[in-house]
Design a protein around this motif. Structure first.
Motif, short mmCIF file in Angstrom:
data_model
loop_
_atom_site.label_atom_id
_atom_site.label_comp_id
_atom_site.label_asym_id
_atom_site.label_seq_id
_atom_site.Cartn_x
_atom_site.Cartn_y
_atom_site.Cartn_z
N PHE A 1 0.82 -1.29 -0.39
CA PHE A 1 0.13 -0.53 0.15
C PHE A 1 1.06 1.13 0.07
O PHE A 1 0.34 2.34 -0.01
CB PHE A 1 -0.54 -0.01 0.89
CG PHE A 1 -2.42 -0.55 1.27
CD1 PHE A 1 -2.31 -2.11 -0.11
CD2 PHE A 1 -3.05 -0.88 2.33
CE1 PHE A 1 -3.60 -2.26 0.20
CE2 PHE A 1 -4.28 -2.56 1.97
CZ PHE A 1 -4.07 -2.65 0.83
N LEU B 1 -4.37 3.20 5.65
CA LEU B 1 -5.46 3.57 5.05
C LEU B 1 -6.18 4.79 5.74
O LEU B 1 -6.70 5.84 4.58
CB LEU B 1 -6.06 2.35 4.31
CG LEU B 1 -5.95 1.53 3.00
CD1 LEU B 1 -6.36 0.27 2.84
CD2 LEU B 1 -4.92 1.81 1.97
N SER C 1 -6.68 8.54 4.73
CA SER C 1 -7.56 8.91 3.79
C SER C 1 -8.24 10.44 4.27
O SER C 1 -8.64 10.65 6.24
CB SER C 1 -8.91 7.75 4.70
OG SER C 1 -9.91 7.44 3.42
N GLY D 1 -10.87 5.90 6.17
CA GLY D 1 -10.97 5.07 5.56
C GLY D 1 -11.71 5.27 4.14
O GLY D 1 -11.60 4.79 3.09
N GLU E 1 -12.43 6.95 2.39
CA GLU E 1 -11.88 8.31 0.48
C GLU E 1 -11.47 6.87 0.00
O GLU E 1 -11.82 6.56 -1.02
CB GLU E 1 -11.32 9.22 0.88
CG GLU E 1 -10.31 9.70 0.06
CD GLU E 1 -9.05 10.93 0.19
OE1 GLU E 1 -9.24 11.60 -1.26
OE2 GLU E 1 -8.59 11.03 1.09
N MET E 2 -10.24 6.11 0.72
CA MET E 2 -9.51 4.93 -0.05
C MET E 2 -10.42 3.77 -0.71
O MET E 2 -10.84 3.39 -1.58
CB MET E 2 -8.95 4.28 1.55
CG MET E 2 -7.68 5.19 1.66
SD MET E 2 -6.27 5.51 0.49
CE MET E 2 -7.25 7.86 -0.03
N TYR F 1 -3.23 6.34 -7.63
CA TYR F 1 -4.01 5.21 -7.36
C TYR F 1 -3.61 4.71 -8.20
O TYR F 1 -4.43 4.54 -9.58
CB TYR F 1 -4.59 5.32 -6.33
CG TYR F 1 -4.35 5.87 -4.72
CD1 TYR F 1 -4.07 5.29 -3.97
CD2 TYR F 1 -5.14 7.11 -4.79
CE1 TYR F 1 -3.38 5.35 -2.38
CE2 TYR F 1 -4.54 7.42 -3.10
CZ TYR F 1 -3.46 6.31 -2.50
OH TYR F 1 -3.23 7.36 -1.05
N SER G 1 -1.57 1.78 -4.80
CA SER G 1 -0.62 2.56 -3.95
C SER G 1 -0.55 3.94 -5.34
O SER G 1 -1.04 3.46 -6.48
CB SER G 1 1.09 1.91 -3.79
OG SER G 1 1.33 0.98 -4.83
#
Length: 196
Positions: free
Chosen positions: A90, A102, A106, A111, A113-114, A180, A194
């Motif tokens: 990640f 994460l 975020s 998290g 948003e991730m 990403y 990532s």
């Protein structure tokens, strides 16, 4: 008349000449990741949109990640992470607790948003790098394997789902996709989520 060729209109004559060329004289039609340098040709890349055409292990992993993403609970990502013998990468630095990482990365702190980024990427088309070799890898979004300064209007619309136009313009000027991406190998191993 036998033994004589009739003159052909210009465009038709060129098209016919190309059709009659020996196959060896035609340029390779495989899609490449970018412009190849004289010394180092670019790796072959294939593009696709239909996830059902991917190997079953890849479909299973993608589905597991997407189910976790749509749950809204970052903890649900532990299932696809644990499906791997080795956890996916990640970040460049070591991340002992990937879920905590994460959450920290975020913007909302939870998290989500991730999870949204994962979902957005996995619902775009994909690129298959080095197909048929030991280095084969399926990559989302397919934009990671394109020249961002040559996107079609529909490709621009799709990338704007997860990146603002100004950021895309910056990456195009820099000559590479730098956000990403998700990478899954044909055996269903989730290699990474990532930035590059």
């Amino acid at each position: 008349m036998r033994g004589r060729l009739c003159p052909l209109p210009g465009t038709f004559a060129v098209a016919l000449a190309v059709l009659l060329m020996p196959f060896a004289a035609l340029p390779a039609l495989s899609q490449n990741a970018g412009a190849a340098s004289a010394a180092q040709p670019a790796a072959e890349v294939q593009f696709g949109r239909d996830a059902t055409r991917l190997p079953q292990p890849v479909q299973r992993m993608r589905q597991a990640i997407m189910q976790a993403a749509t749950s809204g609970d970052i903890e649900a990502l532990r299932l696809p992470i644990d499906m791997n013998e080795l956890p996916p990468v990640f970040a460049k630095e070591r991340t002992p607790d990937r879920i905590a990482y994460l959450k920290g990365a975020s913007a909302d702190g939870n998290g989500r948003e991730m999870l949204a980024i994962l979902y957005s990427l996995l619902t775009t088309g994909y690129a298959i790098r080095n197909p048929g070799t030991k280095d084969e890898m399926i990559v989302w979004p397919y934009h990671a394997a394109l020249s961002l300064d040559k996107l079609t209007p529909s490709q621009e619309v799709e990338i704007y789902r997860f990146l603002p136009p100004a950021r895309v313009k910056e990456m195009a000027a820099a000559g590479k996709y730098a956000w990403y991406r998700v990478e899954i190998s044909p055996d269903g191993v989730w290699h990474s989520f990532s930035k590059e």
